[in-house]
Design a protein around this motif. Structure first.
Motif, PDB file in Angstrom:
ATOM      1  N   LEU A 185       0.663  -1.564   0.377  1.00  0.00           N
ATOM      2  CA  LEU A 185       0.275   0.248  -0.266  1.00  0.00           C
ATOM      3  C   LEU A 185       0.635   1.251  -0.005  1.00  0.00           C
ATOM      4  O   LEU A 185       0.447   2.820  -0.374  1.00  0.00           O
ATOM      5  CB  LEU A 185      -0.721   0.159   1.297  1.00  0.00           C
ATOM      6  CG  LEU A 185      -1.990  -0.808   1.284  1.00  0.00           C
ATOM      7  CD1 LEU A 185      -2.903  -0.755   2.776  1.00  0.00           C
ATOM      8  CD2 LEU A 185      -2.795  -0.601   0.166  1.00  0.00           C
ATOM      9  N   GLU A 189       0.030   5.243  -1.689  1.00  0.00           N
ATOM     10  CA  GLU A 189      -0.546   5.674  -0.710  1.00  0.00           C
ATOM     11  C   GLU A 189       0.201   6.538   0.265  1.00  0.00           C
ATOM     12  O   GLU A 189       1.814   6.154   0.231  1.00  0.00           O
ATOM     13  CB  GLU A 189      -1.624   5.090   0.249  1.00  0.00           C
ATOM     14  CG  GLU A 189      -2.362   4.159  -0.605  1.00  0.00           C
ATOM     15  CD  GLU A 189      -3.695   3.916  -0.076  1.00  0.00           C
ATOM     16  OE1 GLU A 189      -3.337   3.890   1.021  1.00  0.00           O
ATOM     17  OE2 GLU A 189      -4.122   3.010  -0.382  1.00  0.00           O
ATOM     18  N   GLU A 193      -0.637   7.584   5.896  1.00  0.00           N
ATOM     19  CA  GLU A 193      -2.104   7.802   5.539  1.00  0.00           C
ATOM     20  C   GLU A 193      -2.831   6.485   6.553  1.00  0.00           C
ATOM     21  O   GLU A 193      -2.364   5.640   6.831  1.00  0.00           O
ATOM     22  CB  GLU A 193      -2.473   7.694   4.400  1.00  0.00           C
ATOM     23  CG  GLU A 193      -4.186   7.613   4.132  1.00  0.00           C
ATOM     24  CD  GLU A 193      -4.596   8.061   3.137  1.00  0.00           C
ATOM     25  OE1 GLU A 193      -5.898   7.353   2.354  1.00  0.00           O
ATOM     26  OE2 GLU A 193      -3.386   7.610   1.913  1.00  0.00           O
ATOM     27  N   SER A 194      -4.256   7.302   7.058  1.00  0.00           N
ATOM     28  CA  SER A 194      -4.688   5.733   8.547  1.00  0.00           C
ATOM     29  C   SER A 194      -5.525   5.247   7.288  1.00  0.00           C
ATOM     30  O   SER A 194      -5.823   6.028   6.538  1.00  0.00           O
ATOM     31  CB  SER A 194      -5.859   7.397   9.477  1.00  0.00           C
ATOM     32  OG  SER A 194      -6.216   6.104  10.474  1.00  0.00           O
ATOM     33  N   ARG A 195      -5.446   4.079   7.675  1.00  0.00           N
ATOM     34  CA  ARG A 195      -6.210   3.103   7.215  1.00  0.00           C
ATOM     35  C   ARG A 195      -7.236   2.331   8.077  1.00  0.00           C
ATOM     36  O   ARG A 195      -6.760   2.258   9.219  1.00  0.00           O
ATOM     37  CB  ARG A 195      -5.924   1.834   6.179  1.00  0.00           C
ATOM     38  CG  ARG A 195      -5.332   3.054   5.009  1.00  0.00           C
ATOM     39  CD  ARG A 195      -6.681   3.391   3.836  1.00  0.00           C
ATOM     40  NE  ARG A 195      -7.712   2.481   3.361  1.00  0.00           N
ATOM     41  CZ  ARG A 195      -6.952   1.951   2.395  1.00  0.00           C
ATOM     42  NH1 ARG A 195      -6.190   1.958   1.326  1.00  0.00           N
ATOM     43  NH2 ARG A 195      -7.321   1.080   2.342  1.00  0.00           N
ATOM     44  N   VAL A 251      -9.199  -5.201   4.193  1.00  0.00           N
ATOM     45  CA  VAL A 251      -9.015  -3.806   4.619  1.00  0.00           C
ATOM     46  C   VAL A 251     -10.385  -3.007   3.811  1.00  0.00           C
ATOM     47  O   VAL A 251     -10.921  -3.223   2.971  1.00  0.00           O
ATOM     48  CB  VAL A 251      -7.735  -3.019   3.824  1.00  0.00           C
ATOM     49  CG1 VAL A 251      -7.459  -1.995   3.953  1.00  0.00           C
ATOM     50  CG2 VAL A 251      -5.914  -3.907   4.350  1.00  0.00           C
ATOM     51  N   GLN A 254     -10.791   2.750   0.598  1.00  0.00           N
ATOM     52  CA  GLN A 254      -9.865   4.244   1.400  1.00  0.00           C
ATOM     53  C   GLN A 254     -10.935   5.417   1.797  1.00  0.00           C
ATOM     54  O   GLN A 254     -11.805   5.503   0.771  1.00  0.00           O
ATOM     55  CB  GLN A 254      -8.978   4.717   0.428  1.00  0.00           C
ATOM     56  CG  GLN A 254      -7.845   5.723   0.527  1.00  0.00           C
ATOM     57  CD  GLN A 254      -7.075   5.700  -0.342  1.00  0.00           C
ATOM     58  OE1 GLN A 254      -7.420   5.271  -1.567  1.00  0.00           O
ATOM     59  NE2 GLN A 254      -5.774   6.125  -0.350  1.00  0.00           N
ATOM     60  N   SER A 256     -13.019   5.156   4.216  1.00  0.00           N
ATOM     61  CA  SER A 256     -14.452   4.383   5.135  1.00  0.00           C
ATOM     62  C   SER A 256     -14.113   5.014   6.474  1.00  0.00           C
ATOM     63  O   SER A 256     -12.806   4.883   7.484  1.00  0.00           O
ATOM     64  CB  SER A 256     -13.713   3.085   5.457  1.00  0.00           C
ATOM     65  OG  SER A 256     -13.735   2.591   4.106  1.00  0.00           O
ATOM     66  N   ARG A 290      -7.207   0.319  13.601  1.00  0.00           N
ATOM     67  CA  ARG A 290      -6.719   1.258  12.802  1.00  0.00           C
ATOM     68  C   ARG A 290      -4.882   1.323  12.105  1.00  0.00           C
ATOM     69  O   ARG A 290      -4.196   1.045  13.193  1.00  0.00           O
ATOM     70  CB  ARG A 290      -6.958   3.229  12.671  1.00  0.00           C
ATOM     71  CG  ARG A 290      -7.963   3.380  12.938  1.00  0.00           C
ATOM     72  CD  ARG A 290      -8.134   4.968  13.250  1.00  0.00           C
ATOM     73  NE  ARG A 290      -9.634   4.804  13.402  1.00  0.00           N
ATOM     74  CZ  ARG A 290     -10.686   5.401  11.891  1.00  0.00           C
ATOM     75  NH1 ARG A 290      -9.581   5.621  10.890  1.00  0.00           N
ATOM     76  NH2 ARG A 290     -11.830   5.583  11.564  1.00  0.00           N
ATOM     77  N   VAL A 293      -0.148   3.746   6.573  1.00  0.00           N
ATOM     78  CA  VAL A 293      -0.052   2.552   5.736  1.00  0.00           C
ATOM     79  C   VAL A 293       2.149   3.884   5.849  1.00  0.00           C
ATOM     80  O   VAL A 293       2.364   3.693   5.984  1.00  0.00           O
ATOM     81  CB  VAL A 293      -0.579   3.948   4.281  1.00  0.00           C
ATOM     82  CG1 VAL A 293       0.497   3.037   3.340  1.00  0.00           C
ATOM     83  CG2 VAL A 293      -1.934   3.350   4.264  1.00  0.00           C
TER      84      VAL A 293
END
Length: 586
Positions: A185, A189, A193-195, A251, A254, A256, A290, A293
């Protein structure tokens, strides 16, 4: 230029083969990117791609010189490759009857060369292609090179699918693939970045074990396969990973939100019928976590998800979000287990302290309770309230009791040499009562130190006694017959079975401190404690009150017929030397 491959099979079969590989809409992979970069360099062209032909689009698994991730399938040269299963060369798109009005031609692309990505079963997934901004002639050597590169792409796809990347039961990518895809990822990205990720557990470990014992592994396989379609829908079209026997991770799309994503999962949990019918009911739970990335390790993410899903077993909703605080507590627990095992082998981290038991009638101290203490080499003092419950729930319980008994017997022998006559009580856990050689080990230790068996008392809780009553009773009876004293500890907090208590060969009943503290301010508690003491008298037991901190509490116990008291009113747990001084001052 014709390919040696036969035309591909039906389009429906081709699309199914593509979907089974779980490649669409996944992050770029460095293994594919290397081949794509090589293609651009070999052909000295600005654009190269691994293009997969979906029902209505061309999606790029890997790309060089392309900003977008997909284009419409209509009039796309790669779609023609997928349909024919053959190499396609278009020297000039603007001059080609099929592609002069295509999206590629309109965007300035003039040259196209694509080689089919063919599976061993004859399906064409798409193309390995190179593109240029100027018309260009194509040679046999060009086609051969591109076909070699396409074969390298397919080899990578098949390796990932066949070698440790696909679960044979569900047909889904496994934990290794999850780790690789999450790591990749970072290629598309921004770092940090928070996923959001989810783990769905279809059955608890206990339920899995029960299913295996009763119905065999085929039953679990059935549950897994039946859940796959719904899990795909939950993942919103993303890839679903089979990461445990009945565990699946994915996952979230993106962008969400936690509220919306968890809401859809809760709705699914509410609708989900119990799996397995009346024969076997499973508990489905969901864990959410959470991650950042490129910063959080994939296996750490999985660990967090498993932790949250396990915690969800105790949640009414069946869903829990990963809690760093709860995770820290679990990690602390495992650290304590490992460090305590090490401490058992060290000469100076563990030691005993002794708390006196005082006769309520004459004030004499004839016995003490041995209590284990731990001073870690780096952490310092670690509370027994923290480490003892953890140790007792592990295989370290036997070694711990062995250590305490040996230390207590050495101290008894030392006091005997000093002319001090005391009985030492040692706490024994439930697992010790189940050991077939426990009685022999205790008696051998007493004989080795030439100790009177009556100088040792073993304290056991009610819950420990009830875990395996027959084994506990037999062990206690053998020890009592040899002269070792038996005490039932924390009386009133466990099962309190009167018929069982009557059968136990115990000498002493210790009333738990939770009943004694504040007894002078609570008439109901006083009545209850008085009844406990009378019951113990009727059964022939001596009674000790724990947690005595005030003289008024001691007086009430004395009036109720309690024989001995133990608590801060008389003395805190103290080292052997301090106890000697305490005894000398009485």
């Amino acid at each position: 230029m014709n390919s040696p491959y036969e035309p591909h099979l039906a389009e429906a079969g081709r699309l199914e083969a593509l979907r089974q590989l779980e490649l669409l809409d996944t992050a770029p992979g460095e293994a594919y990117d290397r081949i794509t970069r090589m293609a651009a360099q070999l052909f000295q062209l600005p654009i190269a791609a691994v293009s997969l032909t979906d029902a209505d689009r061309q999606w790029f698994k890997s790309k060089v010189g392309v900003a977008h991730n997909e284009i419409p399938r209509l009039k796309a040269p790669c779609a023609a490759v997928a349909e024919s299963g053959k190499v396609l060369a278009v020297p000039d798109l603007l001059e080609d009857e099929c592609f002069h009005d295509s999206l590629l031609a309109a965007s300035g692309i003039r040259f196209y060369l694509g080689a089919p990505l063919m599976t061993k079963s004859g399906y064409c997934l798409g193309a390995m292609c190179v593109l240029g901004l100027e018309p260009r002639a194509v040679s046999e050597a060009d086609c051969a090179v591109l076909q070699d590169l396409a074969a390298m792409v397919m080899a990578q796809i098949e390796l990932q699918h066949a070698l440790g990347r696909i679960d044979p039961i569900s047909g889904l990518p496994n934990r290794n693939q999850f780790a690789g895809d999450v790591r990749d990822l970072a290629l598309v990205e921004a770092a940090g970045e928070s996923r959001l990720a989810a783990l769905v557990s279809l059955a608890s470990p206990e339920e899995q074990s029960d299913a295996m014992r009763v119905m065999g592994s085929a039953h679990l396989d059935e549950i897994v396969r039946a859940a796959v379609p719904a899990l795909r829908r939950l993942a919103g079209g993303g890839k679903v990973y089979h990461v445990g026997t009945t565990d699946f991770a994915f996952v979230a799309p993106q962008g969400s939100s936690l509220v919306r994503f968890s809401g859809s999962l809760l709705a699914w949990l509410g609708e989900r019928a119990p799996a397995g019918g009346a024969r076997f009911i499973t508990t489905t739970t969901v864990g959410l976590a959470r991650f950042a990335v490129g910063q959080d390790a994939p296996l750490d993410i999985l660990r967090n998800l498993h932790s949250a899903a396990h915690d969800a077993l105790g949640a009414e909703s069946g869903l829990r979000v990963y809690s760093p605080e709860q995770d820290a507590a679990y990690r602390r627990r495992f650290w304590l287990i490992g460090e305590f095992g090490r401490a058992l082998q060290q000469p100076d981290e563990l030691h005993l302290v002794f708390q006196p038991k005082v006769d309520l009638q004459n004030g004499a101290c004839d016995g003490v309770e041995a209590l284990l203490r731990w001073t870690h080499a780096k952490e310092g003092f670690i509370s027994p309230g923290e480490f003892i419950p953890i140790v007792e729930s592990t295989s370290l319980a036997r070694a711990t009791t062995e250590w305490v008994l040996a230390a207590a017997m050495r101290q008894l022998a030392a006091w005997r040499e000093q002319g001090v006559a005391l009985q030492v009580a040692v706490n024994v856990s439930a697992v010790n009562l189940e050991e077939p050689d426990f009685c022999e080990r205790v008696l051998d230790g007493l004989q080795r130190h030439a100790l009177d068996p009556a100088s040792l008392a073993l304290e056991l809780t009610e819950s420990a006694l009830m875990r395996k009553p027959r084994a506990a009773k037999d062990t206690m009876a053998r020890l009592a017959a040899a002269g070792v004293k038996i005490a039932i500890d924390d009386f009133g907090t466990g099962y309190s079975s009167l018929s069982y208590l009557q059968e136990m060969p115990a000498d002493v009943v210790k009333i738990d401190q939770s009943f004694v503290r504040g007894i002078e301010n609570d008439e109901r508690t006083l009545s209850l404690v008085t009844a406990m003491i009378q019951l113990s008298h009727d059964l022939g037991h001596r009674v000790v009150g724990e947690g005595v901190e005030t003289e008024s509490a001691a007086q009430l116990l004395r009036e109720a017929g309690c024989h001995e008291a133990q608590g801060y009113l008389y003395g805190k747990p103290m080292a052997a030397d301090a106890l000697a001084e305490w005894l000398a001052c009485r």
